[in-house]
Scaffold this active site. Structure first.
Site, PDB file in Angstrom:
ATOM      1  N   ASP A   1       0.849  -1.193   0.000  1.00 12.72           N
ATOM      2  CA  ASP A   1       0.000   0.000   0.000  1.00 12.72           C
ATOM      3  C   ASP A   1       0.880   1.237   0.000  1.00 12.72           C
ATOM      4  OD1 ASP A   1      -2.253  -1.559   0.136  1.00 12.72           O
ATOM      5  OD2 ASP A   1      -2.549  -1.289   2.293  1.00 12.72           O
ATOM      6  N   MET A   2       0.367   2.315  -0.571  1.00  9.42           N
ATOM      7  CA  MET A   2       1.132   3.554  -0.615  1.00  9.42           C
ATOM      8  C   MET A   2       1.607   3.971   0.779  1.00  9.42           C
ATOM      9  SD  MET A   2      -0.035   7.332  -1.980  1.00  9.42           S
ATOM     10  CE  MET A   2      -1.061   7.674  -0.547  1.00  9.42           C
TER      11      MET A   2
END
Length: 547
Positions: free
Chosen positions: A395-396
């Site tokens: 995930d970012m």
């Protein structure tokens, strides 16, 4: 004229400066005025006796438990006075109208309105359809048709079986010394003629039964067609009635905004209700916030009193394409490159693959608006790499180890290891609370929230298996550090497994989707173990978290 829904602050706000720009509704830190307005609304909800609604806070209260999203809009009237508006999403206590809240744009529950009258017509047609289906005439005609088909099939099958038996018998006779070929051929022809006549007879019987059935069924199908058309017309009329104002007092319907196909519940959320009422009553929007009140739905993660952004699928088109047009608004953070000024570090590098340590708030792959990403940085570092590079993603907001392949064969082999789940992963996370247990196993399925991407939902019907082992490391300052060992790799799996009631019930520190914002998401992919695609040696790499 001052609107009676426009409420003055009970709290002294004279020393609080007004924000220079209006709240960006899809990612925000609530302004101090919004926080105060929310607190005053929450105080009202805790003490009010104006309506009865089971939010799930009182275990003895009867009725279906329905938590609710509420919104506040800080605004300024024509006299320069600062006040607030309140709204709720959907219905509250089975009503669209409550004294202290702004009304819905169109009240579908109004018994005198066209929608309720249209619903009554549709219900009457449905009742007629059901009445016809339950009638003895319909049942008898349907049963006669089915029985005729069964009788026809069985009778014709018996004749076909008889033909086969007679054919074998004639074959046996032909092996004897004495037989009359002409008689045998004639018998065969007669059997075929009988089959043909039987088929014609039963086709006639079936057609007659079908005609009898169609006389009644055609009435049902006509009613269904009429109902479908009336329902479509009613929906289009409703879409036209749901028309929203902007600051220029320009009306635009959800039918126009969504090009004739709005999602269910569009326009019923708190944000568009608040803004429409403000524009209709010449109130200037200053700041806005929305919070959850009550028990979370079983499929979602909603925390009591916690602030949340407006939903994407239903509210974003209404607000961004029309209602907020021309308002001086806070910067959209999704248009900013979160990786600006950050660097990835190389953990391991050879001719076949590379391991990196990805910082938090750094895309794994290019997005729609932002191209800077782990993929792009590694591609720039290794311009001769021919593989797809990205073997898996983080995930970012998650930091930690990522493995990237430099050619397609290495990529395929690493992908195979991920698919077979032979690659071992360990994450470290800091949870916003105390976990009593020492270890455990979490297993419930996830799918994307189609109304609010990228948020995930628990869904046993359409979700994919999501499994995580976990282990407690330490408890300090009312926070718990844990190891996560994900068995599957679903989007936001660890974040949801930490926060959801079926999991650890404790969000990860800094989780702005399922918990509360902080300086960062305290989740880090700390360790990765895999078999090197070329040397076939097992390799383990560890990068400790910086939090």
């Amino acid at each position: 004229m001052i609107s009676h829904k426009f409420q003055p602050f009970k709290t002294n706000i004279s020393s609080i400066p007004l924000p220079e720009k209006f709240t960006f509704p899809f990612y925000y830190e609530p302004h101090k005025l919004s926080v105060i307005a929310s607190t005053e609304l929450q105080n009202y909800l805790e003490n009010q006796s104006d309506f009865e609604h089971n939010f799930g806070s009182n275990p003895t209260q009867k009725g279906l438990v329905i938590g609710k999203m509420f919104g506040v809009l800080v605004c300024q009237n024509e006299f320069g006075e600062i006040g607030q508006l309140w709204a709720f999403s959907g219905k509250l206590a089975d009503s669209n109208h409550h004294e202290k809240f702004v009304p819905t744009v169109y009240d579908m529950l109004d018994a005198k309105g066209f929608y309720k009258k249209g619903e009554d017509v549709l219900n009457q047609i449905t009742s007629e359809i059901e009445s016809l289906k339950k009638s003895e005439e319909f049942k008898n005609a349907f049963q006669n048709l089915e029985n005729t088909k069964i009788e026809a099939f069985n009778d014709i099958q018996r004749q076909k079986e008889n033909i086969k038996v007679q054919k074998k018998l004639r074959d046996t006779i032909r092996k004897s010394e004495i037989f009359n070929e002409e008689e045998l051929k004639n018998a065969s022809q007669q059997e075929g003629i009988l089959l043909k006549k039987m088929t014609q007879f039963w086709n006639y019987k079936i057609k007659a039964a079908q005609k009898e059935f169609e006389l009644i069924n055609s009435k049902i199908e006509t009613l269904k067609s009429d109902r479908k058309q009336k329902s479509a017309d009613l929906q289009q009329k409703l879409f036209a009635e749901y028309a929203f104002l902007n600051q220029y007092r320009t009306l635009k319907s959800i039918g126009e905004i969504f090009e004739g196909n709005p999602p269910a519940g569009a326009g019923e959320c708190a944000a568009p209700k608040l803004l429409h009422y403000a524009f209709a009553n010449k109130l200037k929007p200053i700041a806005m916030a929305e919070f959850w009140w009550g028990k979370s739905p079983n499929s979602e993660i909603r925390k009591h009193k916690q602030f949340y952004p407006a939903c994407k699928s239903k509210c974003e088109p209404i607000l961004m394409q029309h209602m907020l047009d021309g308002l001086k608004m806070e910067v959209n953070p999704f248009e900013n490159n979160p990786a600006k000024g950050k660097n990835i570090s190389i953990v391991y590098d050879d001719d076949y693959l590379v391991l990196i340590n990805k910082p938090a708030e750094f895309l794994s792959v290019p997005g729609k608006q932002i191209k800077d990403s782990a993929y792009q940085r590694v591609k720039d570092m290794f311009p001769n790499a021919t593989g797809p590079l990205i073997v898996h993603r983080l995930d970012m907001s998650t930091s930690g180890i990522m493995i990237l392949a430099k050619d397609e064969e290495v990529y395929k082999e690493l992908q195979r290891q991920f698919i077979k789940r032979t690659i071992k992963k360990r994450y470290v996370a800091l949870l916003d609370g105390i976990i009593e247990e020492n270890e455990g196993f979490i297993d419930f399925p996830l799918r994307v929230d189609l109304d609010d991407r990228p948020r995930q939902l628990v869904c046993y019907e359409h979700g994919k298996t999501a499994q995580t082992r976990w282990q407690k490391i330490e408890v300090k300052d009312n926070k718990t550090k844990v190891f996560f060992y994900p068995i599957t790799g679903r989007t936001h799996q660890l974040r949801v497994h930490a926060s959801h009631e079926l999991g650890l019930k404790t969000p990860i520190v800094g989780d702005d989707l399922y918990g509360k914002k902080a300086n960062r998401l305290h989740l880090h992919a700390e360790q990765l173990t895999f078999v090197h695609p070329i040397s076939k040696k097992e390799m383990t790499f560890t990068v400790e978290a910086e939090f």
